[in-house]
Design a protein around this motif. Structure first.
Motif, PDB file in Angstrom:
ATOM      1  N   THR A  87      24.701  35.836  29.167  1.00  0.00           N
ATOM      2  CA  THR A  87      23.402  35.882  29.835  1.00  0.00           C
ATOM      3  C   THR A  87      22.368  36.526  28.914  1.00  0.00           C
ATOM      4  OG1 THR A  87      23.945  38.003  30.857  1.00  0.00           O
ATOM      5  CG2 THR A  87      24.457  36.021  32.109  1.00  0.00           C
ATOM      6  N   PRO A  88      21.085  36.234  29.119  1.00  0.00           N
ATOM      7  CA  PRO A  88      20.043  36.772  28.232  1.00  0.00           C
ATOM      8  C   PRO A  88      20.002  38.303  28.169  1.00  0.00           C
ATOM      9  CG  PRO A  88      19.173  34.951  29.509  1.00  0.00           C
ATOM     10  CD  PRO A  88      20.534  35.263  30.070  1.00  0.00           C
ATOM     11  N   GLY A  89      20.407  38.969  29.241  1.00  0.00           N
ATOM     12  CA  GLY A  89      20.323  40.430  29.264  1.00  0.00           C
ATOM     13  C   GLY A  89      21.531  41.138  28.672  1.00  0.00           C
ATOM     14  N   GLN A  90      22.489  40.390  28.143  1.00  0.00           N
ATOM     15  CA  GLN A  90      23.739  40.996  27.662  1.00  0.00           C
ATOM     16  C   GLN A  90      23.490  42.017  26.558  1.00  0.00           C
ATOM     17  OE1 GLN A  90      26.631  38.175  26.246  1.00  0.00           O
ATOM     18  NE2 GLN A  90      28.186  39.718  25.833  1.00  0.00           N
ATOM     19  N   TRP A  91      22.672  41.666  25.578  1.00  0.00           N
ATOM     20  CA  TRP A  91      22.432  42.592  24.471  1.00  0.00           C
ATOM     21  C   TRP A  91      21.646  43.815  24.946  1.00  0.00           C
ATOM     22  CZ3 TRP A  91      18.844  45.220  21.753  1.00  0.00           C
ATOM     23  CH2 TRP A  91      19.252  45.750  20.516  1.00  0.00           C
ATOM     24  N   VAL A  92      20.700  43.604  25.832  1.00  0.00           N
ATOM     25  CA  VAL A  92      19.883  44.721  26.337  1.00  0.00           C
ATOM     26  C   VAL A  92      20.760  45.709  27.101  1.00  0.00           C
ATOM     27  CG1 VAL A  92      17.828  45.371  27.639  1.00  0.00           C
ATOM     28  CG2 VAL A  92      17.923  43.145  26.490  1.00  0.00           C
ATOM     29  N   ARG A  93      21.682  45.196  27.919  1.00  0.00           N
ATOM     30  CA  ARG A  93      22.600  46.086  28.642  1.00  0.00           C
ATOM     31  C   ARG A  93      23.458  46.885  27.670  1.00  0.00           C
ATOM     32  NH1 ARG A  93      22.656  41.592  31.959  1.00  0.00           N
ATOM     33  NH2 ARG A  93      24.523  40.690  31.018  1.00  0.00           N
ATOM     34  N   ALA A  94      23.916  46.233  26.616  1.00  0.00           N
ATOM     35  CA  ALA A  94      24.733  46.933  25.616  1.00  0.00           C
ATOM     36  C   ALA A  94      23.927  48.044  24.957  1.00  0.00           C
ATOM     37  CB  ALA A  94      25.230  45.945  24.560  1.00  0.00           C
ATOM     38  N   TYR A  95      22.653  47.796  24.719  1.00  0.00           N
ATOM     39  CA  TYR A  95      21.798  48.815  24.113  1.00  0.00           C
ATOM     40  C   TYR A  95      21.622  50.003  25.055  1.00  0.00           C
ATOM     41  CZ  TYR A  95      17.942  51.049  21.685  1.00  0.00           C
ATOM     42  OH  TYR A  95      17.166  51.967  21.034  1.00  0.00           O
ATOM     43  N   ILE A  96      21.391  49.726  26.322  1.00  0.00           N
ATOM     44  CA  ILE A  96      21.230  50.800  27.307  1.00  0.00           C
ATOM     45  C   ILE A  96      22.472  51.679  27.336  1.00  0.00           C
ATOM     46  CG2 ILE A  96      21.000  51.332  29.772  1.00  0.00           C
ATOM     47  CD1 ILE A  96      19.424  48.674  30.041  1.00  0.00           C
ATOM     48  N   ARG A  97      23.621  51.060  27.494  1.00  0.00           N
ATOM     49  CA  ARG A  97      24.864  51.812  27.671  1.00  0.00           C
ATOM     50  C   ARG A  97      25.273  52.568  26.416  1.00  0.00           C
ATOM     51  NH1 ARG A  97      26.975  46.688  31.081  1.00  0.00           N
ATOM     52  NH2 ARG A  97      26.744  47.576  33.173  1.00  0.00           N
ATOM     53  N   SER A  98      25.168  51.924  25.264  1.00  0.00           N
ATOM     54  CA  SER A  98      25.602  52.582  24.029  1.00  0.00           C
ATOM     55  C   SER A  98      24.673  53.722  23.636  1.00  0.00           C
ATOM     56  CB  SER A  98      25.679  51.565  22.882  1.00  0.00           C
ATOM     57  OG  SER A  98      24.409  50.998  22.602  1.00  0.00           O
ATOM     58  N   THR A  99      23.392  53.588  23.924  1.00  0.00           N
ATOM     59  CA  THR A  99      22.429  54.629  23.551  1.00  0.00           C
ATOM     60  C   THR A  99      22.531  55.853  24.446  1.00  0.00           C
ATOM     61  OG1 THR A  99      20.899  52.932  22.733  1.00  0.00           O
ATOM     62  CG2 THR A  99      19.989  55.124  23.153  1.00  0.00           C
ATOM     63  N   LEU A 100      22.791  55.629  25.727  1.00  0.00           N
ATOM     64  CA  LEU A 100      22.773  56.743  26.678  1.00  0.00           C
ATOM     65  C   LEU A 100      24.154  57.290  27.004  1.00  0.00           C
ATOM     66  CD1 LEU A 100      19.961  55.507  29.074  1.00  0.00           C
ATOM     67  CD2 LEU A 100      19.805  57.073  27.128  1.00  0.00           C
ATOM     68  N   THR A 185      17.814  44.028  33.696  1.00  0.00           N
ATOM     69  CA  THR A 185      18.328  43.016  32.759  1.00  0.00           C
ATOM     70  C   THR A 185      18.831  41.777  33.487  1.00  0.00           C
ATOM     71  OG1 THR A 185      20.632  43.819  32.703  1.00  0.00           O
ATOM     72  CG2 THR A 185      19.048  44.868  31.205  1.00  0.00           C
ATOM     73  N   TYR A 186      18.974  41.876  34.815  1.00  0.00           N
ATOM     74  CA  TYR A 186      19.359  40.720  35.626  1.00  0.00           C
ATOM     75  C   TYR A 186      18.147  40.115  36.326  1.00  0.00           C
ATOM     76  CZ  TYR A 186      24.217  42.151  35.017  1.00  0.00           C
ATOM     77  OH  TYR A 186      25.438  42.478  34.488  1.00  0.00           O
ATOM     78  N   GLY A 187      16.963  40.692  36.078  1.00  0.00           N
ATOM     79  CA  GLY A 187      15.759  40.173  36.695  1.00  0.00           C
ATOM     80  C   GLY A 187      15.597  40.591  38.137  1.00  0.00           C
ATOM     81  N   ARG A 188      16.339  41.642  38.548  1.00  0.00           N
ATOM     82  CA  ARG A 188      16.220  42.090  39.933  1.00  0.00           C
ATOM     83  C   ARG A 188      15.063  43.073  40.057  1.00  0.00           C
ATOM     84  NH1 ARG A 188      22.044  42.708  39.888  1.00  0.00           N
ATOM     85  NH2 ARG A 188      21.881  44.963  40.104  1.00  0.00           N
ATOM     86  N   GLY A 189      14.234  42.893  41.064  1.00  0.00           N
ATOM     87  CA  GLY A 189      13.124  43.805  41.296  1.00  0.00           C
ATOM     88  C   GLY A 189      13.584  45.066  41.987  1.00  0.00           C
ATOM     89  N   ASP A 190      12.669  46.010  42.162  1.00  0.00           N
ATOM     90  CA  ASP A 190      12.996  47.297  42.777  1.00  0.00           C
ATOM     91  C   ASP A 190      13.647  47.124  44.140  1.00  0.00           C
ATOM     92  OD1 ASP A 190      10.120  49.195  41.576  1.00  0.00           O
ATOM     93  OD2 ASP A 190      11.749  48.169  40.543  1.00  0.00           O
ATOM     94  N   GLY A 191      12.972  46.380  44.981  1.00  0.00           N
ATOM     95  CA  GLY A 191      13.485  46.226  46.341  1.00  0.00           C
ATOM     96  C   GLY A 191      14.826  45.534  46.377  1.00  0.00           C
ATOM     97  N   ASP A 192      14.979  44.479  45.593  1.00  0.00           N
ATOM     98  CA  ASP A 192      16.250  43.760  45.553  1.00  0.00           C
ATOM     99  C   ASP A 192      17.374  44.675  45.125  1.00  0.00           C
ATOM    100  OD1 ASP A 192      15.046  41.476  46.333  1.00  0.00           O
ATOM    101  OD2 ASP A 192      14.818  40.653  44.319  1.00  0.00           O
TER     102      ASP A 192
END
Length: 205
Positions: A87-100, A185-192
């Motif tokens: 999915t398009p957000g795969q790399w972004v999720r990896a960046y979030i998790r590895s950095t934090l 990264t999944y395109g979910r908004g706040d409320g969702d």
């Protein structure tokens, strides 16, 4: 075969020296970082240390390079075990998790290493080089570049705040912030995201 063994031994010695450098910095600070102190901690002769790292600056550069390489390894591991590969957000999720997801030891090293880099910006070359690669991956990931950049800046800001003991969110707010960034990264908004979280579908970090 002999050359391979020698190369492996040299690599192991360098690794030992870098680990010793980190320990000396953590225990004694930059002022206590000397070639003698590192050699003693690493259990090598001063001549042996100088063979691998000819100066204090080289020791610091080696330590920074190891942190960068470790982060790169962690990022790849997070990418490979992503729960939604391709999915398009795969790399972004990896960046979030590895950095934090860093250890307290790594966190404690950042400030003194940044202090050293302030006096010698060339020490940051490995970090700047890998940062350019990560930026390119972000732009080529297929995820919206603007949203990905916003997430990256938020992650970097949290990392910076915690590295330098600045004001940052405490638990449970910290985890909630990370969960929200992952949800983006999944395109979910706040409320969702909040509604799904209440229904037990909240992602765990």
């Amino acid at each position: 075969m002999v050359n391979t063994q020698k190369a492996k031994a040299r690599s192991q010695t360098r690794e030992t020296i870098v680990q010793a450098t980190s320990k000396v910095i953590l225990e004694k600070g930059l002022d206590g970082l000397t070639l003698d102190a590192v050699a003693k901690e690493a259990g090598v002769s001063k001549g042996g240390l100088l063979y691998h790292f000819p100066s204090k600056e080289a020791l610091i550069a080696g330590t920074i390079a190891k942190l960068v390489n470790d982060h790169q390894t962690a990022l790849q591991q997070e990418f490979d075990r992503d729960e939604d590969p391709g999915t398009p957000g795969q790399w972004v999720r990896a960046y979030i998790r590895s950095t934090l997801n860093y250890s307290k030891q790594v966190l404690a090293l950042i400030a003194p290493l940044a202090q050293a880099a302030a006096d010698n910006p060339d020490l940051l070359e490995p970090a700047l080089a890998i940062d350019k690669q990560w930026q390119q991956k972000l732009e080529e990931s297929g995820f919206d570049v603007v949203e990905a950049t916003i997430i990256q800046l938020a992650v970097d800001g949290l990392w910076f705040a915690e590295s330098f003991n600045l004001c940052g969110p405490e638990e449970p707010l910290r985890s909630q912030v990370i969960e929200r960034l992952l949800a983006m990264t999944y395109g979910r908004g706040d409320g969702d995201f909040l509604r799904q979280g209440r229904q037990g579908d909240k992602e765990e970090y």
